[in-house]
Write a protein that holds these residues in place. Structure first.
Motif, PDB file in Angstrom:
ATOM      1  N   ASP A  79      -4.938   5.468  -3.491  1.00 53.51           N
ATOM      2  CA  ASP A  79      -5.663   4.269  -3.896  1.00 53.51           C
ATOM      3  C   ASP A  79      -5.243   3.873  -5.304  1.00 53.51           C
ATOM      4  O   ASP A  79      -4.975   4.737  -6.155  1.00 53.51           O
ATOM      5  CB  ASP A  79      -7.181   4.513  -3.882  1.00 53.51           C
ATOM      6  CG  ASP A  79      -7.751   4.587  -2.475  1.00 53.51           C
ATOM      7  OD1 ASP A  79      -7.043   4.187  -1.536  1.00 53.51           O
ATOM      8  OD2 ASP A  79      -8.898   5.043  -2.328  1.00 53.51           O
ATOM      9  N   TYR A  80      -5.205   2.579  -5.563  1.00 51.57           N
ATOM     10  CA  TYR A  80      -4.884   2.092  -6.902  1.00 51.57           C
ATOM     11  C   TYR A  80      -6.129   2.150  -7.793  1.00 51.57           C
ATOM     12  O   TYR A  80      -7.229   1.826  -7.348  1.00 51.57           O
ATOM     13  CB  TYR A  80      -4.390   0.647  -6.836  1.00 51.57           C
ATOM     14  CG  TYR A  80      -3.113   0.458  -6.056  1.00 51.57           C
ATOM     15  CD1 TYR A  80      -1.937   1.054  -6.458  1.00 51.57           C
ATOM     16  CD2 TYR A  80      -3.096  -0.333  -4.913  1.00 51.57           C
ATOM     17  CE1 TYR A  80      -0.757   0.878  -5.745  1.00 51.57           C
ATOM     18  CE2 TYR A  80      -1.937  -0.528  -4.188  1.00 51.57           C
ATOM     19  CZ  TYR A  80      -0.762   0.079  -4.600  1.00 51.57           C
ATOM     20  OH  TYR A  80       0.391  -0.100  -3.887  1.00 51.57           O
ATOM     21  N   ASP A  81      -5.938   2.573  -9.033  1.00 46.63           N
ATOM     22  CA  ASP A  81      -7.046   2.623  -9.990  1.00 46.63           C
ATOM     23  C   ASP A  81      -7.075   1.307 -10.764  1.00 46.63           C
ATOM     24  O   ASP A  81      -6.597   1.205 -11.888  1.00 46.63           O
ATOM     25  CB  ASP A  81      -6.863   3.822 -10.934  1.00 46.63           C
ATOM     26  CG  ASP A  81      -8.069   4.008 -11.851  1.00 46.63           C
ATOM     27  OD1 ASP A  81      -9.138   3.440 -11.532  1.00 46.63           O
ATOM     28  OD2 ASP A  81      -7.936   4.703 -12.868  1.00 46.63           O
ATOM     29  N   ILE A  82      -7.650   0.283 -10.110  1.00 46.78           N
ATOM     30  CA  ILE A  82      -7.723  -1.046 -10.704  1.00 46.78           C
ATOM     31  C   ILE A  82      -9.191  -1.455 -10.771  1.00 46.78           C
ATOM     32  O   ILE A  82      -9.923  -1.320  -9.786  1.00 46.78           O
ATOM     33  CB  ILE A  82      -6.943  -2.079  -9.869  1.00 46.78           C
ATOM     34  CG1 ILE A  82      -5.495  -1.606  -9.669  1.00 46.78           C
ATOM     35  CG2 ILE A  82      -6.959  -3.448 -10.534  1.00 46.78           C
ATOM     36  CD1 ILE A  82      -4.679  -2.503  -8.768  1.00 46.78           C
ATOM     37  N   VAL A 107       0.848  -1.197   0.000  1.00 51.78           N
ATOM     38  CA  VAL A 107       0.000   0.000   0.000  1.00 51.78           C
ATOM     39  C   VAL A 107       0.876   1.237   0.000  1.00 51.78           C
ATOM     40  O   VAL A 107       1.886   1.302   0.703  1.00 51.78           O
ATOM     41  CB  VAL A 107      -0.927   0.006   1.246  1.00 51.78           C
ATOM     42  CG1 VAL A 107      -1.649   1.340   1.376  1.00 51.78           C
ATOM     43  CG2 VAL A 107      -1.933  -1.139   1.159  1.00 51.78           C
ATOM     44  N   VAL A 108       0.471   2.233  -0.799  1.00 45.96           N
ATOM     45  CA  VAL A 108       1.127   3.541  -0.778  1.00 45.96           C
ATOM     46  C   VAL A 108       0.238   4.449   0.070  1.00 45.96           C
ATOM     47  O   VAL A 108      -0.929   4.680  -0.259  1.00 45.96           O
ATOM     48  CB  VAL A 108       1.305   4.110  -2.193  1.00 45.96           C
ATOM     49  CG1 VAL A 108       2.019   5.469  -2.127  1.00 45.96           C
ATOM     50  CG2 VAL A 108       2.093   3.144  -3.064  1.00 45.96           C
ATOM     51  N   GLU A 129     -11.933  -0.676   3.590  1.00 50.59           N
ATOM     52  CA  GLU A 129     -10.502  -0.792   3.869  1.00 50.59           C
ATOM     53  C   GLU A 129      -9.638   0.244   3.165  1.00 50.59           C
ATOM     54  O   GLU A 129      -8.410   0.194   3.269  1.00 50.59           O
ATOM     55  CB  GLU A 129     -10.016  -2.204   3.498  1.00 50.59           C
ATOM     56  CG  GLU A 129     -10.351  -2.635   2.092  1.00 50.59           C
ATOM     57  CD  GLU A 129     -10.057  -4.106   1.842  1.00 50.59           C
ATOM     58  OE1 GLU A 129      -9.333  -4.710   2.655  1.00 50.59           O
ATOM     59  OE2 GLU A 129     -10.543  -4.634   0.833  1.00 50.59           O
ATOM     60  N   THR A 130     -10.256   1.177   2.435  1.00 49.96           N
ATOM     61  CA  THR A 130      -9.468   2.223   1.762  1.00 49.96           C
ATOM     62  C   THR A 130     -10.093   3.592   2.022  1.00 49.96           C
ATOM     63  O   THR A 130     -11.229   3.711   2.473  1.00 49.96           O
ATOM     64  CB  THR A 130      -9.438   1.996   0.234  1.00 49.96           C
ATOM     65  OG1 THR A 130     -10.771   2.152  -0.288  1.00 49.96           O
ATOM     66  CG2 THR A 130      -8.919   0.612  -0.113  1.00 49.96           C
ATOM     67  N   VAL A 164     -13.474  -2.457  -2.662  1.00 50.30           N
ATOM     68  CA  VAL A 164     -14.640  -1.937  -3.361  1.00 50.30           C
ATOM     69  C   VAL A 164     -14.687  -0.426  -3.156  1.00 50.30           C
ATOM     70  O   VAL A 164     -14.501   0.075  -2.052  1.00 50.30           O
ATOM     71  CB  VAL A 164     -15.926  -2.597  -2.827  1.00 50.30           C
ATOM     72  CG1 VAL A 164     -17.152  -1.942  -3.417  1.00 50.30           C
ATOM     73  CG2 VAL A 164     -15.916  -4.089  -3.131  1.00 50.30           C
ATOM     74  N   ARG A 165     -14.971   0.321  -4.230  1.00 54.20           N
ATOM     75  CA  ARG A 165     -14.921   1.784  -4.142  1.00 54.20           C
ATOM     76  C   ARG A 165     -16.247   2.467  -4.411  1.00 54.20           C
ATOM     77  O   ARG A 165     -16.400   3.648  -4.128  1.00 54.20           O
ATOM     78  CB  ARG A 165     -13.877   2.312  -5.131  1.00 54.20           C
ATOM     79  CG  ARG A 165     -12.454   1.903  -4.821  1.00 54.20           C
ATOM     80  CD  ARG A 165     -11.542   2.151  -5.990  1.00 54.20           C
ATOM     81  NE  ARG A 165     -11.939   1.331  -7.138  1.00 54.20           N
ATOM     82  CZ  ARG A 165     -11.342   1.371  -8.331  1.00 54.20           C
ATOM     83  NH1 ARG A 165     -10.337   2.199  -8.521  1.00 54.20           N
ATOM     84  NH2 ARG A 165     -11.750   0.599  -9.311  1.00 54.20           N
TER      85      ARG A 165
END
Length: 449
Positions: free
Chosen positions: A160-163, A155-156, A219-220, A192-193
């Motif tokens: 958030d990663y755009d996946i 994790v950075v 979780e994000t 999930v976003r």
């Protein structure tokens, strides 16, 4: 049983338990979780079969939850990498490593990381500061210590990663485990976003023949920012403390946890808290005082369930972890400050049953085909057991990890016969008994001491 339900993650440690100890473990929980990031198809089948064999022998329904990997960034295949504070650590775009660097398969990681960023791993225990960043190599300095192994999340901090969701890997895993889809009660989705992600996952489950509820893990940062939306469109919400700690830092975690729990309660959605509940019991048969207090305090907010993860999946004392969780939950003093408001007449009926039972000091008995009335009752947080009879074993399994509900499989045809059978099994006075609402005149039976 306890009002707050208990979930244990199955893994190598539970696989190696003698049969009698494995049964004791299942006696102490209401559901089990299988992490698909660390299980083969054969392991999934074997673990589910063991649970269902127990279920039949005890006539006690248990929920089975499978946890998807999610579209995250993870370490590739590598020998264990022992990192100490001050070490220079290299990340490379690669599927595997001999242990001299950290392999990362996803290009997305290298696209978003910049000098000065903090890379977090091992549930936040390992922190690395980026000094150089390129298209396929990142160099960092370790600010803490830890051992990195294959499959660990990367994790950075603050990004958030755009996946896309669902990830291709999750689609393939769901296709593979669809052979046991009838035995899976909940599918837990990671990273999930938006509700769009949730609907795509639900559509995929339907296409593959799953009749499972969808659990959304918060979780994000993106998930927290859309918490109300995600709570509304999910079937069950989980506070995934490990990954939340990576994105927000440990100091912010208590506030975020409370926010997620309170939002879920206000929406009337089941909610769980997972990760590092009794973390020290991986290595010691006795938890710390801080862990006991954490479990007690977390449960007192009114969460539906608490999930043990590494404590039972890979720890040395899985049975002790489950036992301690039950001991603590049996002593909890609940201080529930947030509850759903009734939205319609059926909600008001359920709330009225809870209030009547509390005034009488009575348990609630419900016979229900779909479990809908039982879930309505649970969202108003009765402080006594709610016995739920149902002719559908899959309904019974799904209800087993919802607040205060004790489901029983009662294979009968009519509501009246089902309620009478339930009363004969669990109807010690005082009780308030009814069945699922079918319209028109409704019956409630009350028995006083």
């Amino acid at each position: 049983m306890t009002l707050t339900k208990r979930v244990a993650t199955l893994g190598p440690s539970t696989d190696s338990l003698p049969p009698d100890e494995f049964e004791k473990l299942l006696d102490l929980v209401d559901g089990v979780r299988i992490n698909l990031a660390h299980a083969t198809l054969d392991e999934v089948k074997t673990r589910i079969n063991a649970v269902r064999t127990y279920e039949r022998s005890r006539n006690r329904p248990l929920a089975v939850i499978v946890d998807l990997k999610g579209p995250g960034v993870r370490v590739g295949n590598t020998e264990p990498i022992n990192i100490k504070e001050g070490d220079r650590v290299v990340f490379r775009l690669s599927p595997k490593s001999d242990g001299s660097y950290v392999p990362v398969v996803a290009k997305t990681f290298f696209q978003i990381v910049e000098p000065g960023d903090a890379i977090l791993m091992l549930d936040g225990k390992l922190r690395l500061r980026v000094t150089e960043a390129g298209p396929d190599v990142v160099i960092s300095v370790a600010e803490s210590s830890g051992v990195v192994t294959s499959g660990k999340a990367v994790v950075v901090e603050g990004k958030d990663y755009d996946i896309p969701t669902p990830a291709e890997e999750d689609v393939e895993i769901l296709k593979a485990i669809s052979v046991v889809r009838e035995e899976i009660d909940y599918v837990s989705a990671s990273l999930v976003r938006s509700c769009g992600d949730v609907q795509r996952l639900k559509s995929l489950l339907r296409e593959l023949g799953f009749d499972s509820y969808l659990v959304v893990k918060i979780e994000t940062r993106g998930a927290v920012e859309k918490l109300g939306e995600l709570t509304e469109c999910s079937d069950y919400v989980v506070v995934a403390r490990g990954d939340l700690g990576l994105h927000y830092g440990l100091d912010a975690l208590p506030t975020i946890q409370r926010r997620v729990v309170h939002t879920s309660l206000r929406h009337g959605k089941p909610v769980a808290v997972a990760t590092q509940l009794l973390d020290s019991v991986q290595y010691s048969p006795t938890p710390t005082r801080a862990e006991v207090n954490d479990v007690f305090t977390t449960a007192s907010m009114g969460v539906d369930s608490l999930w043990l993860t590494n404590e039972t999946a890979s720890g040395r004392y899985p049975l002790a972890a489950a036992s301690w969780l039950s001991k603590i939950l049996s002593t909890v003093e609940y201080q529930i400050t947030e509850l759903a408001q009734p939205q319609d007449a059926r909600d008001r009926f359920a709330k009225g049953l809870v209030e009547l039972a509390e005034d009488l000091g009575a348990n609630i008995l419900v016979f229900s085909r779909s479990g809908t009335l039982a879930k309505r009752i649970a969202k108003f947080r009765p402080l006594g057991t709610v016995y739920v009879g149902t002719p559908n074993v899959r309904v019974a399994r799904a209800l087993s990890i919802i607040w205060a509900l004790e489901p029983l499989h009662i294979p009968v045809e009519s509501y009246e016969e089902g309620l009478e059978r339930l009363i004969s099994l669990r109807g010690s006075a005082p009780f308030v008994a009814t069945y699922g609402i079918r319209g028109g005149t409704h019956m409630v039976k009350i028995r006083l001491p």
